[in-house]
Every structure is written in C-alpha cells, then in structure tokens.
Scaffold this motif. Structure first.
Motif, PDB file in Angstrom:
ATOM      1  N   GLU A  98       0.863  -1.181   0.000  1.00  0.00           N
ATOM      2  CA  GLU A  98       0.000   0.000   0.000  1.00  0.00           C
ATOM      3  C   GLU A  98       0.894   1.225   0.000  1.00  0.00           C
ATOM      4  O   GLU A  98       1.920   1.246   0.675  1.00  0.00           O
ATOM      5  N   SER A  99       0.526   2.229  -0.768  1.00  0.00           N
ATOM      6  CA  SER A  99       1.361   3.429  -0.838  1.00  0.00           C
ATOM      7  C   SER A  99       1.365   4.135   0.522  1.00  0.00           C
ATOM      8  O   SER A  99       0.428   3.999   1.305  1.00  0.00           O
ATOM      9  N   VAL A 100       2.438   4.907   0.758  1.00  0.00           N
ATOM     10  CA  VAL A 100       2.547   5.671   2.003  1.00  0.00           C
ATOM     11  C   VAL A 100       1.366   6.636   2.101  1.00  0.00           C
ATOM     12  O   VAL A 100       0.765   6.811   3.160  1.00  0.00           O
ATOM     13  N   GLN A 101       1.023   7.235   0.961  1.00  0.00           N
ATOM     14  CA  GLN A 101      -0.080   8.201   0.911  1.00  0.00           C
ATOM     15  C   GLN A 101      -1.397   7.557   1.379  1.00  0.00           C
ATOM     16  O   GLN A 101      -2.119   8.127   2.205  1.00  0.00           O
ATOM     17  N   ASP A 102      -1.690   6.362   0.875  1.00  0.00           N
ATOM     18  CA  ASP A 102      -2.942   5.691   1.234  1.00  0.00           C
ATOM     19  C   ASP A 102      -2.946   5.288   2.715  1.00  0.00           C
ATOM     20  O   ASP A 102      -3.944   5.449   3.418  1.00  0.00           O
ATOM     21  N   THR A 103      -1.803   4.749   3.174  1.00  0.00           N
ATOM     22  CA  THR A 103      -1.693   4.365   4.589  1.00  0.00           C
ATOM     23  C   THR A 103      -1.863   5.586   5.488  1.00  0.00           C
ATOM     24  O   THR A 103      -2.560   5.536   6.507  1.00  0.00           O
ATOM     25  N   ALA A 104      -1.236   6.696   5.093  1.00  0.00           N
ATOM     26  CA  ALA A 104      -1.290   7.925   5.889  1.00  0.00           C
ATOM     27  C   ALA A 104      -2.725   8.406   6.060  1.00  0.00           C
ATOM     28  O   ALA A 104      -3.131   8.812   7.155  1.00  0.00           O
ATOM     29  N   LYS A 105      -3.499   8.342   4.975  1.00  0.00           N
ATOM     30  CA  LYS A 105      -4.892   8.817   5.045  1.00  0.00           C
ATOM     31  C   LYS A 105      -5.722   7.972   6.004  1.00  0.00           C
ATOM     32  O   LYS A 105      -6.525   8.492   6.781  1.00  0.00           O
ATOM     33  N   VAL A 119       8.547   9.613   6.113  1.00  0.00           N
ATOM     34  CA  VAL A 119       8.016  10.365   7.261  1.00  0.00           C
ATOM     35  C   VAL A 119       7.420  11.699   6.792  1.00  0.00           C
ATOM     36  O   VAL A 119       6.390  12.155   7.302  1.00  0.00           O
ATOM     37  N   ALA A 120       8.018  12.280   5.755  1.00  0.00           N
ATOM     38  CA  ALA A 120       7.486  13.528   5.195  1.00  0.00           C
ATOM     39  C   ALA A 120       6.124  13.291   4.544  1.00  0.00           C
ATOM     40  O   ALA A 120       5.199  14.095   4.692  1.00  0.00           O
ATOM     41  N   ASP A 121       5.986  12.176   3.817  1.00  0.00           N
ATOM     42  CA  ASP A 121       4.695  11.836   3.178  1.00  0.00           C
ATOM     43  C   ASP A 121       3.619  11.543   4.214  1.00  0.00           C
ATOM     44  O   ASP A 121       2.463  11.928   4.050  1.00  0.00           O
ATOM     45  N   LEU A 122       3.997  10.847   5.282  1.00  0.00           N
ATOM     46  CA  LEU A 122       3.032  10.580   6.363  1.00  0.00           C
ATOM     47  C   LEU A 122       2.483  11.898   6.904  1.00  0.00           C
ATOM     48  O   LEU A 122       1.278  12.043   7.134  1.00  0.00           O
TER      49      LEU A 122
END
Length: 335
Positions: free
Chosen positions: A87-94, A113-116
C-alpha cells in the motif's frame, strides 16, 4: 508560530526559541513525573507508533510518554505495516490519520516520514530516519542543560562516524542553539556538505562555532560534552572491518580524555559496544580482536558519563514534543 498540529520531522522544523521551549518543557515534565503530579494533556487520544526499524529507547519512550499523557499507544511493527510495499505511504497515511491523533515513525526513509505528515492530516514525529534523529536531540540537549544550566559557552565534540543521523542532527541542533560544535572523524566519514552548510547558516545567527576536523586530539580540547555513537549504523554491517580500522583512533578512552581540560560529560545515544557482554560484542572480539569499540568501559562507567540520564530523558523530551504539538497548550509566540 504555535506548536499545535505541527509535525517534527527534522530539527530545523523549529527555531531556536521553540527548541529551547521544548527542552525547558521536558525538564518541567520530568519534575512532574518525579513528583507523581499527573499531566494528561493528551487524554482520550490514540497514538500510532510505526516501527520499520527495531528500537529499545525510542519505542519505550513513546509508549510511556503516551501513557503518562493519557493517550493510548498502538505499536505497528515492520510486519504490521505495508508502507510502499502493498500500500502506498499516501494511502496508509490517510487511513491512519482518520483513526489516530498522532503518528510516530521510525524507519530508513526521510521521504516516508514527510509523506506521512503531508497526507495524514495529524502531527507526525520522526523517531529516526537515515538522515535525522530529531527527538533524540531534545533529550540530548536537555541532558546538557541539566548538567551545565546553560548552553552559553558550551562546546560539544562528536567523535566517530561523522555522517550518520546522530552526527547530522547534533551538528545542526548545536548550531541552532548557539552551542559550539566539532565533528571529529576520518575525512572519508565527514558529514555531507548539505548538513555542514545548514549548520553554518544557523551558526551565523546564533554565534555557534562549527568545526569539522580529522584531528581528534586537538578537537577535544576545551570540550564540555564528548559524544560518540556506534561505528556501524543499522543496515551498514558489511562495512564492519573497514569501519573498525578507520575509527579505532577515534575511540573515546582515558588517554583521549587527558586532552580535555575542565568540566565535561560523556554522552552516547546507546546501545554502546564497550564490552563483550553482548552476542555482538563477543563476535567482534573473536573476529577483530577488540573488546571495546567506540567507548571503553572505563569511560562508560565513569561519574562523568551521562548516557543513562540521557536515555531516560528520551521519554521526558518525547512527552514534551507530543504534548506541545497535540495537547492544545497555551504557548506564547516564540519568535
């Protein structure tokens, strides 16, 4: 700038007054803890602790800090999260941002960490990446302030691998706070230019003296803080023999400390390889014939060695960071 809702990804996310505030707040929270005075600034919150790299102090510190602040921590290890794999970092972060109130991340990549932080919509705290170790810095400089009462006229000398995340972070944090800083390492392990330039920019404002040198004996002259770290960082194990040969002259031992005049403390972010009481230490002794690496047991066990206070301070400082950025505190503008 107010702290609320801010992430802490690199030490330069905050200015000098803000960094000083976090340090002083950490000292205050330590006082409350020692006197059993409750301080549940995050009551009812849920905190995600993402660990792609293993950890003792950072994990323990975030867990106890969250509990003390009244929050519920949830540990997600390398086998629990799929950042960029399935799963992309972007999707996990959301998803995490929709369930949790704050996220700690420890792993290799600063970009992750920046994307999160960008996509979660909640504060994200960097528990270590290959580039930076910012939460370590608040605890470290808290330890220095406890020892000396001030940062004025303090000189910090880091001995060893000058291009790891701790060396980068010490260089820049000291420059922000006006602490004189010397990185003493072999030329092949000098910090990358970008970190040196960043430190020099901050030093122009703070008056800090920034020095990078291969001459360890001259470097430690007049030091108040002698700091070292492991010779081989996580993931670099194949460079072992080369590092041992390169860094043996940079070992912190009694004969090096004879060059230090006056009041000083020894610091280490731990774990430290100062004896053969670990599997790792035994293997090194058998393979390379050295029983002590970056620091000798004599120094490690001396009265001036503050690494265990420093380790404890990880918890108080992480608590300060989480409370300041997520606790809806009244904090005056710190420009």
């Amino acid at each position: 700038m107010h702290f609320q809702g801010k992430s802490f990804l690199t030490i330069s996310d905050f200015n000098r007054k803000e960094v000083e505030y976090l340090i002083d707040f950490a000292i205050h929270l330590k006082h409350l803890k020692k006197n059993n005075i409750p301080h549940q600034y995050l009551k009812g919150q849920n905190i995600a602790l993402l660990f792609e790299k293993s950890s003792t102090r950072t994990r323990a510190a975030f867990t106890v800090a969250a509990n003390d602040l009244g929050a519920a921590p949830e540990f997600l290890g390398a086998n629990d999260i799929q950042l960029g794999k399935k799963e992309s970092v972007q999707d996990t972060a959301k998803i995490l941002g929709s369930m949790f109130d704050g996220i700690e991340y420890r792993g290799a990549s600063q970009a992750v960490v920046a994307d999160l932080a960008e996509y979660s919509g909640i504060p994200v705290w960097n528990g270590l990446t290959d580039d930076w170790h910012p939460t370590q810095m608040i605890g470290d400089f808290m330890t220095i302030k406890e020892a000396f009462g001030t940062f004025d006229g303090i000189k910090l000398v880091y001995c060893g691998d000058g291009r790891n995340n701790v060396a980068n972070s010490l260089l820049v944090t000291a420059a922000i706070l006006g602490v004189d800083v010397t990185i003493a390492s072999p030329e092949s392990l000098f910090p990358e230019k970008s970190y040196i330039q960043m430190a020099q920019e901050f030093a122009k404002e703070s008056g800090s003296a920034v020095e990078i040198t291969a001459d360890i004996h001259t470097a430690v002259n007049g030091a108040n803080v002698i700091y070292t770290d492991v010779w081989v960082s996580m993931g670099e194990e194949e460079h072992f023999e080369e590092r041992v040969n390169l860094l043996l002259p940079y070992q912190v031992n009694e004969s090096l400390l004879e060059n230090v005049s006056g009041d000083f403390i020894f610091m280490h972010c731990l774990p430290a390889f100062h004896d053969t009481n670990t599997v790792y230490g035994k293997n090194v002794a058998e393979e390379y014939g050295i029983k002590e690496m970056e620091v000798t047991s004599e120094v490690f066990n001396a009265d001036y060695a503050k690494q265990f206070e420093q380790g404890e301070n990880r918890m108080h400082s992480i608590k300060a960071i989480m409370a300041a950025t997520n606790g809806h505190l009244f904090i005056p503008d710190l420009k």
